[in-house]
Scaffold this motif. Structure first.
Motif, short mmCIF file in Angstrom:
data_model
loop_
_atom_site.label_atom_id
_atom_site.label_comp_id
_atom_site.label_asym_id
_atom_site.label_seq_id
_atom_site.Cartn_x
_atom_site.Cartn_y
_atom_site.Cartn_z
N ALA A 85 0.83 -1.20 0.00
CA ALA A 85 0.00 0.00 0.00
C ALA A 85 0.87 1.26 0.00
O ALA A 85 1.99 1.26 0.51
CB ALA A 85 -0.93 -0.01 1.21
N ALA A 86 0.33 2.33 -0.59
CA ALA A 86 0.96 3.67 -0.59
C ALA A 86 2.41 3.59 -1.08
O ALA A 86 3.32 4.18 -0.49
CB ALA A 86 0.88 4.28 0.80
N THR A 87 2.64 2.88 -2.15
CA THR A 87 4.00 2.67 -2.67
C THR A 87 4.02 3.02 -4.16
O THR A 87 3.11 2.64 -4.90
CB THR A 87 4.45 1.22 -2.46
OG1 THR A 87 4.37 0.92 -1.07
CG2 THR A 87 5.87 1.01 -2.94
N GLN A 109 4.72 5.46 -14.10
CA GLN A 109 4.66 5.42 -12.65
C GLN A 109 3.20 5.41 -12.18
O GLN A 109 2.36 6.10 -12.75
CB GLN A 109 5.39 6.63 -12.04
CG GLN A 109 6.92 6.57 -12.20
CD GLN A 109 7.60 7.69 -11.43
OE1 GLN A 109 6.97 8.69 -11.11
NE2 GLN A 109 8.88 7.51 -11.16
N ALA A 110 2.95 4.61 -11.13
CA ALA A 110 1.64 4.57 -10.48
C ALA A 110 1.85 4.23 -9.01
O ALA A 110 2.74 3.45 -8.67
CB ALA A 110 0.73 3.54 -11.13
N LYS A 111 1.04 4.83 -8.19
CA LYS A 111 1.18 4.64 -6.74
C LYS A 111 -0.08 3.96 -6.20
O LYS A 111 -1.20 4.36 -6.53
CB LYS A 111 1.38 5.99 -6.06
CG LYS A 111 1.81 5.88 -4.60
CD LYS A 111 2.13 7.27 -4.04
CE LYS A 111 2.70 7.17 -2.64
NZ LYS A 111 3.06 8.51 -2.10
N THR A 112 0.14 2.93 -5.37
CA THR A 112 -1.00 2.25 -4.74
C THR A 112 -1.63 3.18 -3.71
O THR A 112 -0.96 4.01 -3.11
CB THR A 112 -0.57 0.94 -4.06
OG1 THR A 112 0.54 1.21 -3.20
CG2 THR A 112 -0.15 -0.09 -5.08
N VAL A 113 -2.97 3.02 -3.56
CA VAL A 113 -3.68 3.87 -2.60
C VAL A 113 -3.37 3.41 -1.18
O VAL A 113 -2.76 2.36 -0.96
CB VAL A 113 -5.20 3.82 -2.86
CG1 VAL A 113 -5.51 4.37 -4.24
CG2 VAL A 113 -5.73 2.39 -2.71
#
Length: 733
Positions: A85-87, A109-113
């Motif tokens: 999470a949040a990474t 790039q994508a970030k987990t919630v």
């Protein structure tokens, strides 16, 4: 010349185009281009891209430093799971076909919630719910909402930067659904958590208490409250606390103490906890029964009853009941009452305390007996040879009775507090003078009581002998010294009960079944009663002879003797005897084989049935004639083209015979005329092999088949006098 190079260049170009087409058909697909990558769940990222011609699947790769997570999907969009999470992740996509895999696309790039908060909920009161959670990584705020689990009513939603939040003004005993999620610095919401929590119930109202003074219990009832799973009613006093629990709106508190003031309260509970207790209701129990009751008779004819005071007792009632059923009482606020009494009575005294809750429980019941009277109705209820049991009606004031029995020289006495006495160690067939005296500790003995005469039962006879005569009659003899007694002898066994009576010293039992075991006793009887039975003497009758006996011929020299079971018999001896000798067997079964039997001889049949103790019954049966002997010298003679004569030599004795010829074309039978030793078979085919057996015929007409068989071949030689050839001998079947 100029046309030559142009044609050459065209051919070269066409060849290169063909080579390029073949090469492109065998290479990996093109590299895809990512349109977008985003996260809606804290452990996954969803990727979208344009489809690549020829690609059968795609490899999604998420990279976080040294950590790589790969997933193969069939088409766009695809999702990579198992992420933190949040990474922030670098996302690439590769096309895959049968020819191979393309290079990875340009990374995106994508970030987990954010991860969902882990909730801990509780209901500190009936109208509030407390929600708590631990801090979530990268979260700067939280949104928490609550509404009824059934979907009715409004929804409350609160935003906070804390890790705890309390919702108030909720409905008591109601199930709520709580939903919470965190958001990051960009305001992006993370995963949400959902849980249910019920508010604790309100305290029950309208408490009613009903007291049962006899059982010392309190029935407590109340109005049901919303959302309550169970209720607990508590009765508290200065010294104790009692309770009862139920899922209904009433329960009973047991084991209350007398003379005690209680405060009764009720609380409701569910899976969220318990409500506060409602305002308690006061309960006062009945007073305890008065103790230390004392009774005095001073002067005679006047009873004074006193007792100790008890807590919460407003007044007292003393009851005095005589043994003739008359009852009197007094009602007082003091601790003493006076009553009139009479000589020769027993009085039962009880004292109760009263208050607004009712009457106290029954305490100890005391009795007081004035001077005793003499028993007058002395009755012997049991008279035996060595003891007498007498009873009488209880007399007023008697605390102890003394009974004396005198036969002129000896005295037997007993003392007891009950109106009964058993005088033991008496002499049989003896007259006693019996007197019953009454006693009390206050008055002593009343020596003016009358006596009566009682005679004991006769002495037990002694059986001297039990014998059985040749006619199966049982003679019993005994010895006794009684005067004017009648004697009864009893034989008891599984087969029934048999008796004989006599005024003398002997009697005879008849009709006892054979093969039975009995127990023989004798009893003497006079007007005074019956003696004890004499010692038992065992009696065993001889075994029963078997009802049926059968002798069956097995072979010419062996018979099987069988019989029905004889009652009482354990083993049997069977004897067949004739002038030629004897055959005998001893067995515990109901059959046996006897050998060495001579054919054509009359035998006497005898059987002995023997019991386990050796008693023997000699049984005789009808005579038995053994079977006729098998014939000798059996031969076949040809009689014309289709006839056979069977001849033999008859054995010992006269017998009828039957001849059977068994061939492949049928069975042929003939029987000779009386006195002849041959018979003729006509219309019998030649050219066959025959098995020939000549059998004796018993008197019953049964053909005996144990004789030997012979085999003959009947030929057809063209002559009417064909040969009969002996082929051998065959054992009897």
């Amino acid at each position: 010349m100029a046309g030559g190079p142009k044609k050459c260049l065209c051919l070269i170009g066409f060849s290169l185009l063909c080579i390029k087409m073949v090469a492109s058909a065998k290479t990996a697909p093109d590299m895809p281009t990512i349109d977008q990558a985003y996260s809606k769940i804290s452990n996954s990222i969803t990727v979208e891209w344009a489809s690549v011609p020829g690609a059968t699947s795609y490899l999604l790769t998420a990279r976080d430093g040294d950590t790589v997570v790969e997933t193969v999907v069939a088409n766009s969009p695809g999702t990579v799971t198992g992420l933190k999470a949040a990474t922030l992740y670098q996302i690439t996509v590769s096309s895959i076909s049968a020819a191979g895999r393309s290079q990875a696309s340009a990374p995106k790039q994508a970030k987990t919630v954010l991860a969902a908060p882990i909730l801990e909920v509780s209901s500190p009161s009936s109208d509030s719910i407390l929600v708590q959670w631990e801090a979530v990584f990268m979260a700067i705020g939280f949104s928490v909402s609550i509404m009824r689990a059934n979907g009715l009513g409004r929804m409350w939603k609160e935003n906070t930067t804390n890790t705890a939040l309390t919702f108030t003004s909720l409905d008591a005993g109601t199930l709520y659904t709580i939903k919470a999620y965190a958001w990051n610095v960009n305001g992006t919401p993370g995963d949400d958590s959902t849980c249910n929590q019920r508010t604790s119930p309100r305290a029950p109202a309208d408490i009613q208490v009903s007291f049962d003074s006899g059982a010392l219990t309190a029935s407590v009832s109340w109005a049901p409250t919303e959302g309550a799973f169970n209720y607990t009613a508590v009765a508290r006093s200065e010294a104790s606390e009692l309770r009862c629990s139920t899922a209904r709106s009433a329960c009973t508190i047991a084991a209350l103490r007398c003379g005690t003031e209680y405060l009764v309260s009720v609380s409701a509970g569910n899976d969220a906890g318990c409500s506060s207790s409602a305002s308690p209701v006061a309960l006062t129990t009945v007073a305890c029964a008065p103790g230390r009751v004392t009774i005095q008779e001073d002067p005679p004819g006047h009873l004074s009853v006193s007792w100790s005071s008890v807590d919460l007792g407003d007044h007292y009632v003393a009851f005095v009941k005589s043994d003739d059923g008359l009852e009197v009482h007094c009602n007082t606020s003091l601790t003493r009452c006076n009553f009139l009494s009479e000589c020769g009575f027993t009085y039962f005294i009880s004292v109760f305390a009263y208050n607004k809750a009712g009457q106290s429980a029954l305490g100890d019941v005391f009795n007081y007996t004035t001077a005793p009277c003499c028993p007058s109705d002395i009755n012997p209820v049991l008279v035996s040879s060595d003891r007498v049991e007498i009873v009488w009606s209880p007399v007023r004031g008697a605390e102890l009775y003394e009974t004396k029995a005198v036969d002129g020289f000896n005295v037997v006495e007993c003392k007891d507090t009950v109106p009964a006495c058993t005088l033991s160690a008496l002499e049989c067939d003896t007259e006693y003078n019996v007197t019953v005296y009454s006693f009390s500790e206050v008055r002593g003995s009343n020596t003016s009581c009358a006596s009566r005469f009682i005679t004991t039962a006769p002495c037990s006879p002694e059986i001297k002998s039990v014998s059985e005569d040749a006619f199966s009659a049982i003679h019993v003899r005994w010895r006794s010294r009684n005067q004017g007694a009648t004697y009864t002898v009893t034989a008891l066994g599984e087969e029934g009960l048999y008796r004989c009576s006599s005024a003398g010293q002997s009697c005879t039992l008849g009709g006892l079944p054979c093969g039975s075991v009995f127990s023989v006793t004798a009893v003497a009887e006079t007007q005074a009663g019956r003696s004890l039975p004499s010692y038992r003497v065992p009696l065993e009758t001889v075994p029963c002879c078997p009802a049926n006996l059968t002798v069956a011929q097995v072979t010419q020299s062996v018979v099987n003797v069988s019989w029905t079971v004889g009652t009482g018999a354990l083993t049997y001896v069977t004897v067949l005897e004739s002038r030629t000798g004897q055959a005998k067997c001893h067995t515990h079964q109901n059959h046996c084989l006897l050998g060495c039997i001579t054919c054509g001889v009359n035998y006497t049949v005898a059987l002995k049935a023997i019991s386990a103790t050796g008693l023997t019954a000699d049984c005789t049966y009808q005579r038995y004639s053994s079977s006729a002997c098998c014939p000798l010298g059996v031969k076949l003679y040809r009689l014309g083209p289709d006839g056979i004569r069977v001849g033999w030599h008859a054995a010992r004795g006269s017998a009828n015979y039957s001849t059977d010829l068994y061939g492949s074309k049928g069975i042929f039978t003939c029987s000779p005329s009386p006195g002849l030793s041959f018979c003729d078979v006509t219309e019998i085919p030649c050219g066959d092999v025959y098995t020939v057996m000549v059998s004796p015929v018993a008197e019953t007409g049964r053909k005996l088949t144990f004789c030997p068989k012979k085999i003959y071949s009947v030929t057809c030689s063209g002559s009417t006098l064909g040969m009969v050839i002996y082929r051998g001998k065959r054992n009897a079947e």
